[in-house]
Every structure is written in C-alpha cells, then in structure tokens.
Design an enzyme around this catalytic site. Structure first.
Site, PDB file in Angstrom:
ATOM      1  N   ARG A  28      43.620 -23.055 -34.732  1.00  0.00           N
ATOM      2  CA  ARG A  28      42.313 -22.710 -35.319  1.00  0.00           C
ATOM      3  C   ARG A  28      42.294 -21.447 -36.172  1.00  0.00           C
ATOM      4  O   ARG A  28      41.352 -21.227 -36.913  1.00  0.00           O
ATOM      5  CB  ARG A  28      41.274 -22.592 -34.205  1.00  0.00           C
ATOM      6  CG  ARG A  28      40.848 -23.939 -33.678  1.00  0.00           C
ATOM      7  CD  ARG A  28      40.143 -23.804 -32.362  1.00  0.00           C
ATOM      8  NE  ARG A  28      41.066 -23.286 -31.362  1.00  0.00           N
ATOM      9  CZ  ARG A  28      40.763 -23.099 -30.097  1.00  0.00           C
ATOM     10  NH1 ARG A  28      39.552 -23.343 -29.663  1.00  0.00           N
ATOM     11  NH2 ARG A  28      41.670 -22.626 -29.251  1.00  0.00           N
ATOM     12  N   TYR A 150      46.028 -28.373 -14.140  1.00  0.00           N
ATOM     13  CA  TYR A 150      44.889 -28.939 -14.884  1.00  0.00           C
ATOM     14  C   TYR A 150      44.452 -30.259 -14.260  1.00  0.00           C
ATOM     15  O   TYR A 150      43.268 -30.545 -14.142  1.00  0.00           O
ATOM     16  CB  TYR A 150      45.256 -29.155 -16.352  1.00  0.00           C
ATOM     17  CG  TYR A 150      45.330 -27.873 -17.134  1.00  0.00           C
ATOM     18  CD1 TYR A 150      44.173 -27.263 -17.618  1.00  0.00           C
ATOM     19  CD2 TYR A 150      46.548 -27.244 -17.381  1.00  0.00           C
ATOM     20  CE1 TYR A 150      44.237 -26.072 -18.326  1.00  0.00           C
ATOM     21  CE2 TYR A 150      46.617 -26.057 -18.089  1.00  0.00           C
ATOM     22  CZ  TYR A 150      45.455 -25.475 -18.559  1.00  0.00           C
ATOM     23  OH  TYR A 150      45.518 -24.295 -19.249  1.00  0.00           O
TER      24      TYR A 150
END
Ligand code: CP3
Length: 345
Positions: A28, A150
C-alpha cells in the site's frame, strides 16, 4: 543464464555491494499498487488474479531495480485453500472462522489445496517470464505456527503467542494442525518451485515470545521438516527461514537441514548475528522498517552499520520486518542508491 546475485548470496557468495529486496515491497505504500488494488476489488481477488498479481509483483523491480521480486500472495491463502473462511476487511486485518473439533481438521485434510492455489502458480509463471535473468523470484509461505495462530484465533491478535495455551491444553489438536500445515506447506512451496520461483522464504512472524521447548515443537521442528523435504525434492533452490522475534534463539535454526539463510529482525543485535550466525549461513535483513518511514541520515547511518558488519560475510540487505503503508517511496529509492553507492568491502 547468469546466477542472480541474490541466489549466489544465499548459496554463500560474498559481495562488496550485497543484493537487496524488501519485505512487503509490493504494497500500500506504493501508489501504483493502490491503483491496481482498487481495480481488482477485494484483496483475495487480487491474490487470485495472475495478471494483476504479476503486475504488482514486478512494480518494486521497475521502481527501485531491487535484486529480487517476491510473489504477490499472502500467507492466509493456504488456510483459504484448506477450505477455511478467510475475509480481509480494509483497515481491520483478516478474519477467519476457527476450527474447534477433530472433524474440522478432517475437513481441511480432505481439501486439495492446489484447487484454489492454481492461479498463484500461474502468477509465478507469468512473473518469471517477465523478469530479467539477473533478477530472482522469491516464493513464500507462512510457517505453520504463524498460520495456525491466525487459523485458531480467528481475528486480529493482541498477543498471538497467547495461543501457546492451546499447546499446553490440547497438544494433540495443535500437533494435528501443525502436521497438516507442514505437509500442505511442502506441497504448496514445491508447486511454486515447479512453476518457477528461484528461492523460498518461510515467514514465522509470531515465533517470538515462546519458551524454548514450545518454540522447538511449534517453530524449529516444523521449519526443519519443510526445509529438508524441499531440499530433497529441489536441491538447487535456496531456503530462507525468518523466525521473527526469537532473539538469540535464532541459533536453534543454524544447523537445520535444508535451511540456507536466516532472516533477522530489527530487535536482534546485528553484531551478535554477525558473530554467531554468519559463520554458518547467509544472513538477511535487520534494518528497522521505521527508519524507512523517517528516511535521511538516521536511515543511512543504521544501514551503514549492517553493511559494515556484514561486508565480509554472505549477506542480503533487507528490513527486519515489512514496510508499513506510511513509508515514503522516495526514502526507499534513496536507501537503494545509498547501498549501491559505494563498495562496502
Ligand atoms: O511484497 C510482499 O511482501 C509480497 C506479498 C505479501 C503480502 N503478505 C501481501 C499483503 C507477503 C509476503 C505477505 C506475508 C504475510 N501476510 C505475513 C508474514 C509477514 C509479515 O508481514 O509479518 C503475514 C503475517 C500476513 C497476514 C496478513 N496479510 C495480515 C495480518 C494482513 C492485514 C494487515 C495489514 O497490513 O493490512 C494482510 C494483508 C496484506 N498482505 C496486504 C498486503 C499488500 C495489505 C492488504 C491490502 O492491500 O488491502
């Protein structure tokens, strides 16, 4: 075909100017990434779109001329390929639906991971075809413990190592999950290699903060099983382990069969790494990514320390963790020019 400098370094060659790439180099902080990401729709859509994933994989090579590209994908594609629900919501981090029973694990075990991961192998082929011969393409996967944290926590974690309670409470369940992840990670990385990656890295982001005996079971042993199996199948392909946050327990990874290089994070003393790790394998990374946010002399002075310390050892210049989205790309350009601007030997 010339051996890319990055691959030569992983095989033990020293360089007056080390090869370099950066963790999260496609992401990003780059406006050209944000543009492609906006076209693609969701994050997973981008990961499974070989055309666009290949474009973003090559963006940092085009902008900075770094020595290696890293496949654009994510460590959570593997749980997704096992059939787990994985959702990326912007600004919130990933959300997963945790398995709780042995039946849930059996359902994962029944999945053919290659069904969903086919587009990733396509991205590898396309990217390798678009990359110059002197640049390397890195494949990767999450290490079983990091992926399992996760998978088990289901969402963003305040303290991922708290998952070690599972290890103490239900070792059988954790072992079964880690075994499954070891096997599927070997298959996934092996398929990436067949598709054309030149080296692989195993990201163990949550290896830190574990007592030695737990680290051995959830981090060191699974890493060795994966590295050794890949070395048997693909002896020419270098393997980088990145057990982030383990401190001086990094020495537990020194003599694992199949491990050619070790990534170090910014909290590890580089002088210790040079003295203890470099005599045995290639060291990669270390620079605090926060310095690439700040830039200027602070960044250059810290880079100089790594470059001087490792000038007479096989070394790959990189960060201690990935770029954050607020990194100015111009700082990265300045860093690349600085590393290449003189002879460090
Ligand atoms: O340039 C590269 O490094 C290649 C691609 C890459 C991504 N993720 C793309 C990505 C790689 C190597 C990863 C690894 C990864 N993913 C790790 C291990 C390394 C690390 O950073 O610790 C982990 C733990 C993940 C899991 C993950 N992926 C999280 C927790 C998040 C959300 C947090 C965040 O920063 O938003 C992601 C999303 C993700 N993976 C992004 C990118 C570029 C940002 C998402 C977006 O573009 O919307």
């Amino acid at each position: 075909m010339p051996t890319p400098k990055f691959i030569a370094a992983l095989k033990g060659e020293r360089h007056a100017v080390p090869p370099m790439w950066f963790m999260r180099q496609a992401g990003r902080y780059l406006p050209e990434y944000r543009a492609v990401r906006a076209e693609a729709g969701g994050f997973l859509d981008l990961c499974y779109d070989p055309e666009r994933a290949s474009v973003v994989t090559l963006q940092p090579i085009e902008r900075f001329d770094v020595d290696a590209a890293i496949l654009f994908a994510d460590i959570l594609l593997l749980p997704h390929a096992l059939g787990q629900t994985v959702v990326f919501e912007s600004g919130e981090g990933p959300k997963l639906s945790p398995p709780t029973t042995a039946g849930d694990l059996e359902a994962f075990a029944a999945a053919d991971v290659h069904d969903r991961l086919g587009p990733v192998y396509e991205t590898v082929k396309k990217t390798r075809a678009g990359l110059a011969a002197d640049k390397a393409l890195i494949g990767f996967a999450g290490a079983p413990w990091t992926v399992a944290t996760y998978m088990l926590a289901g969402g963003p974690l305040k303290d991922p190592t708290a998952l070690r309670a599972h290890v103490y409470r239900d070792r059988g369940f954790v072992d079964a999950l880690l075994d499954l992840l070891v096997e599927r990670t070997i298959a996934y990385l092996s398929a990436q290699i067949d598709a054309g990656v030149d080296a692989v890295q195993l990201f163990d982001t949550w290896a830190g903060g574990l007592p030695g005996p737990v680290l051995d079971v959830v981090g060191v042993k699974p890493t060795e099983r994966i590295a050794a199996a890949l070395k048997d199948k693909h002896p020419e392909i270098p393997f980088i382990a990145f057990p982030k946050g383990v401190g001086e327990k990094a020495s537990e990874y020194l003599h694992l069969r199949g491990v050619d290089a070790l990534g170090i994070d910014h909290a590890l003393d580089p002088a210790w790494a040079r003295a203890t790790l470099s005599p045995h394998l290639t060291v990669q990374g270390g620079l605090d990514p926060m310095l690439t946010v700040v830039g200027g002399e602070a960044m250059e002075n810290a880079a100089t320390r790594y470059l001087r310390l490792f000038h007479d050892a096989p070394y790959v210049f990189n960060l201690g963790h990935g770029f954050t989205p607020d990194t100015p790309p111009d700082n990265v350009k300045r860093l690349v020019d600085f590393v290449r601007g003189r002879d460090w030997a």
